[in-house]
Design a protein around this motif. Structure first.
Motif, mmCIF file in Angstrom:
data_model
loop_
_atom_site.group_PDB
_atom_site.id
_atom_site.type_symbol
_atom_site.label_atom_id
_atom_site.label_comp_id
_atom_site.label_asym_id
_atom_site.label_seq_id
_atom_site.Cartn_x
_atom_site.Cartn_y
_atom_site.Cartn_z
ATOM 1 N N GLU A 18 0.862 -1.178 0.000
ATOM 2 C CA GLU A 18 0.000 0.000 0.000
ATOM 3 C C GLU A 18 0.902 1.233 0.000
ATOM 4 O O GLU A 18 1.523 1.544 1.016
ATOM 5 C CB GLU A 18 -0.912 -0.002 1.228
ATOM 6 C CG GLU A 18 -1.767 1.233 1.372
ATOM 7 C CD GLU A 18 -2.699 1.447 0.196
ATOM 8 O OE1 GLU A 18 -2.631 2.541 -0.396
ATOM 9 O OE2 GLU A 18 -3.472 0.536 -0.129
ATOM 10 N N PRO A 19 0.998 1.947 -1.140
ATOM 11 C CA PRO A 19 1.910 3.087 -1.227
ATOM 12 C C PRO A 19 1.662 4.160 -0.161
ATOM 13 O O PRO A 19 2.609 4.782 0.309
ATOM 14 C CB PRO A 19 1.648 3.650 -2.628
ATOM 15 C CG PRO A 19 1.096 2.498 -3.399
ATOM 16 C CD PRO A 19 0.328 1.678 -2.408
ATOM 17 N N LEU A 20 0.413 4.365 0.246
ATOM 18 C CA LEU A 20 0.101 5.379 1.247
ATOM 19 C C LEU A 20 0.690 5.047 2.621
ATOM 20 O O LEU A 20 0.820 5.927 3.467
ATOM 21 C CB LEU A 20 -1.410 5.560 1.380
ATOM 22 C CG LEU A 20 -2.119 6.152 0.169
ATOM 23 C CD1 LEU A 20 -3.626 6.107 0.365
ATOM 24 C CD2 LEU A 20 -1.651 7.579 -0.084
ATOM 25 N N LEU A 21 1.029 3.771 2.840
ATOM 26 C CA LEU A 21 1.574 3.351 4.131
ATOM 27 C C LEU A 21 3.017 2.856 4.015
ATOM 28 O O LEU A 21 3.519 2.189 4.909
ATOM 29 C CB LEU A 21 0.689 2.263 4.751
ATOM 30 C CG LEU A 21 -0.736 2.682 5.060
ATOM 31 C CD1 LEU A 21 -1.539 1.500 5.591
ATOM 32 C CD2 LEU A 21 -0.774 3.823 6.044
ATOM 33 N N SER A 27 1.383 -2.817 14.500
ATOM 34 C CA SER A 27 0.405 -3.909 14.584
ATOM 35 C C SER A 27 -0.885 -3.404 15.215
ATOM 36 O O SER A 27 -0.868 -2.571 16.115
ATOM 37 C CB SER A 27 0.976 -5.072 15.405
ATOM 38 O OG SER A 27 1.311 -4.642 16.715
ATOM 39 N N ILE A 28 -1.992 -3.902 14.678
ATOM 40 C CA ILE A 28 -3.321 -3.542 15.169
ATOM 41 C C ILE A 28 -4.123 -4.816 15.362
ATOM 42 O O ILE A 28 -4.159 -5.676 14.477
ATOM 43 C CB ILE A 28 -4.065 -2.626 14.184
ATOM 44 C CG1 ILE A 28 -3.241 -1.395 13.832
ATOM 45 C CG2 ILE A 28 -5.420 -2.211 14.754
ATOM 46 C CD1 ILE A 28 -3.872 -0.515 12.768
ATOM 47 N N ASN A 79 -16.618 6.634 9.121
ATOM 48 C CA ASN A 79 -15.200 6.885 9.205
ATOM 49 C C ASN A 79 -14.704 6.364 10.550
ATOM 50 O O ASN A 79 -15.308 6.654 11.588
ATOM 51 C CB ASN A 79 -14.977 8.407 9.080
ATOM 52 C CG ASN A 79 -13.547 8.795 9.268
ATOM 53 O OD1 ASN A 79 -13.038 8.796 10.381
ATOM 54 N ND2 ASN A 79 -12.896 9.147 8.183
ATOM 55 N N ALA A 80 -13.628 5.602 10.551
ATOM 56 C CA ALA A 80 -13.126 4.980 11.781
ATOM 57 C C ALA A 80 -12.745 6.014 12.833
ATOM 58 O O ALA A 80 -13.063 5.861 14.012
ATOM 59 C CB ALA A 80 -11.928 4.081 11.473
ATOM 60 N N LEU A 100 -3.580 6.143 10.554
ATOM 61 C CA LEU A 100 -2.903 5.682 9.342
ATOM 62 C C LEU A 100 -3.707 4.606 8.633
ATOM 63 O O LEU A 100 -3.847 4.609 7.409
ATOM 64 C CB LEU A 100 -1.511 5.140 9.687
ATOM 65 C CG LEU A 100 -0.469 6.166 10.101
ATOM 66 C CD1 LEU A 100 0.772 5.470 10.647
ATOM 67 C CD2 LEU A 100 -0.108 7.074 8.939
ATOM 68 N N PHE A 101 -4.261 3.670 9.426
ATOM 69 C CA PHE A 101 -5.008 2.556 8.854
ATOM 70 C C PHE A 101 -6.293 3.038 8.189
ATOM 71 O O PHE A 101 -6.813 2.386 7.288
ATOM 72 C CB PHE A 101 -5.321 1.531 9.953
ATOM 73 C CG PHE A 101 -5.666 0.176 9.431
ATOM 74 C CD1 PHE A 101 -4.669 -0.694 9.018
ATOM 75 C CD2 PHE A 101 -6.982 -0.249 9.354
ATOM 76 C CE1 PHE A 101 -4.972 -1.949 8.530
ATOM 77 C CE2 PHE A 101 -7.295 -1.498 8.878
ATOM 78 C CZ PHE A 101 -6.292 -2.352 8.462
ATOM 79 N N GLN A 102 -6.808 4.192 8.617
ATOM 80 C CA GLN A 102 -8.015 4.762 8.029
ATOM 81 C C GLN A 102 -7.878 4.865 6.511
ATOM 82 O O GLN A 102 -8.853 4.764 5.789
ATOM 83 C CB GLN A 102 -8.279 6.146 8.649
ATOM 84 C CG GLN A 102 -9.397 6.930 8.016
ATOM 85 C CD GLN A 102 -10.760 6.310 8.224
ATOM 86 O OE1 GLN A 102 -11.060 5.824 9.295
ATOM 87 N NE2 GLN A 102 -11.572 6.319 7.203
ATOM 88 N N ARG A 103 -6.670 5.010 6.032
ATOM 89 C CA ARG A 103 -6.424 5.156 4.592
ATOM 90 C C ARG A 103 -6.805 3.915 3.787
ATOM 91 O O ARG A 103 -7.015 4.002 2.586
ATOM 92 C CB ARG A 103 -4.958 5.474 4.342
ATOM 93 C CG ARG A 103 -4.535 6.786 4.932
ATOM 94 C CD ARG A 103 -3.057 7.004 4.761
ATOM 95 N NE ARG A 103 -2.659 8.258 5.357
ATOM 96 C CZ ARG A 103 -1.418 8.700 5.382
ATOM 97 N NH1 ARG A 103 -0.445 7.989 4.841
ATOM 98 N NH2 ARG A 103 -1.137 9.850 5.948
ATOM 99 N N VAL A 104 -6.858 2.744 4.423
ATOM 100 C CA VAL A 104 -7.177 1.528 3.664
ATOM 101 C C VAL A 104 -8.663 1.169 3.718
ATOM 102 O O VAL A 104 -9.097 0.284 2.995
ATOM 103 C CB VAL A 104 -6.332 0.311 4.107
ATOM 104 C CG1 VAL A 104 -4.862 0.583 3.919
ATOM 105 C CG2 VAL A 104 -6.631 -0.107 5.525
ATOM 106 N N PHE A 105 -9.426 1.866 4.571
ATOM 107 C CA PHE A 105 -10.872 1.647 4.577
ATOM 108 C C PHE A 105 -11.468 2.334 3.359
ATOM 109 O O PHE A 105 -10.937 3.326 2.869
ATOM 110 C CB PHE A 105 -11.515 2.219 5.848
ATOM 111 C CG PHE A 105 -11.161 1.491 7.107
ATOM 112 C CD1 PHE A 105 -11.341 0.118 7.215
ATOM 113 C CD2 PHE A 105 -10.658 2.171 8.193
ATOM 114 C CE1 PHE A 105 -11.016 -0.554 8.385
ATOM 115 C CE2 PHE A 105 -10.340 1.514 9.376
ATOM 116 C CZ PHE A 105 -10.515 0.143 9.460
#
Length: 120
Positions: A18-21, A27-28, A79-80, A100-105
């Motif tokens: 994932e380029p945005l990350l 870890s989540i 939105n998370a 950061l993970f919000q970007r993959v939702f």
């Protein structure tokens, strides 16, 4: 039949980098459901590459959410981070990982492009 949550984590496990990350690692752990019936997913991010498992282990960030709330997040209806702020989900640990993970939702669905409105 798989739920939207099941499909989200299955797709995430198959996703390439994932380029945005690309500059992020961590870890989540996601605990989704109601007390007594929780499904758990453990996601590691290594410079934009994901690994998904069902392990129950300590993570840098843990998220607890009701099934319906999380389904709305993974389908783009919610939105998370907004859900976190209104208390619909709980986070423990590093909240920056959730941000950061919000970007993959999925983002909210739109029927028209916002700049296309009013053109004619």
């Amino acid at each position: 039949m798989p739920t939207a949550t099941d499909q989200f984590f299955a797709d995430l496990a198959q996703r390439g980098e994932e380029p945005l990350l690309r500059g992020s690692s961590g870890s989540i752990r996601f605990d989704i459901g109601a007390k007594g019936h929780v499904q758990r997913w453990f996601v590691t991010i290594d410079h934009g590459t994901f690994a998904v498992s069902r392990r129950n282990q300590k993570a840098e960030c843990s998220i607890e959410a009701d099934t319906d709330v999380f389904e709305n997040i993974v389908t783009g209806k919610d939105n998370a981070f907004a859900a976190l702020l209104r208390g619909a989900i709980e986070a423990d640990g590093d909240p920056e990982l959730l941000l950061l993970f919000q970007r993959v939702f999925s983002g909210p669905s739109r029927t028209t492009h916002p700049t296309a409105a009013g053109r004619g």
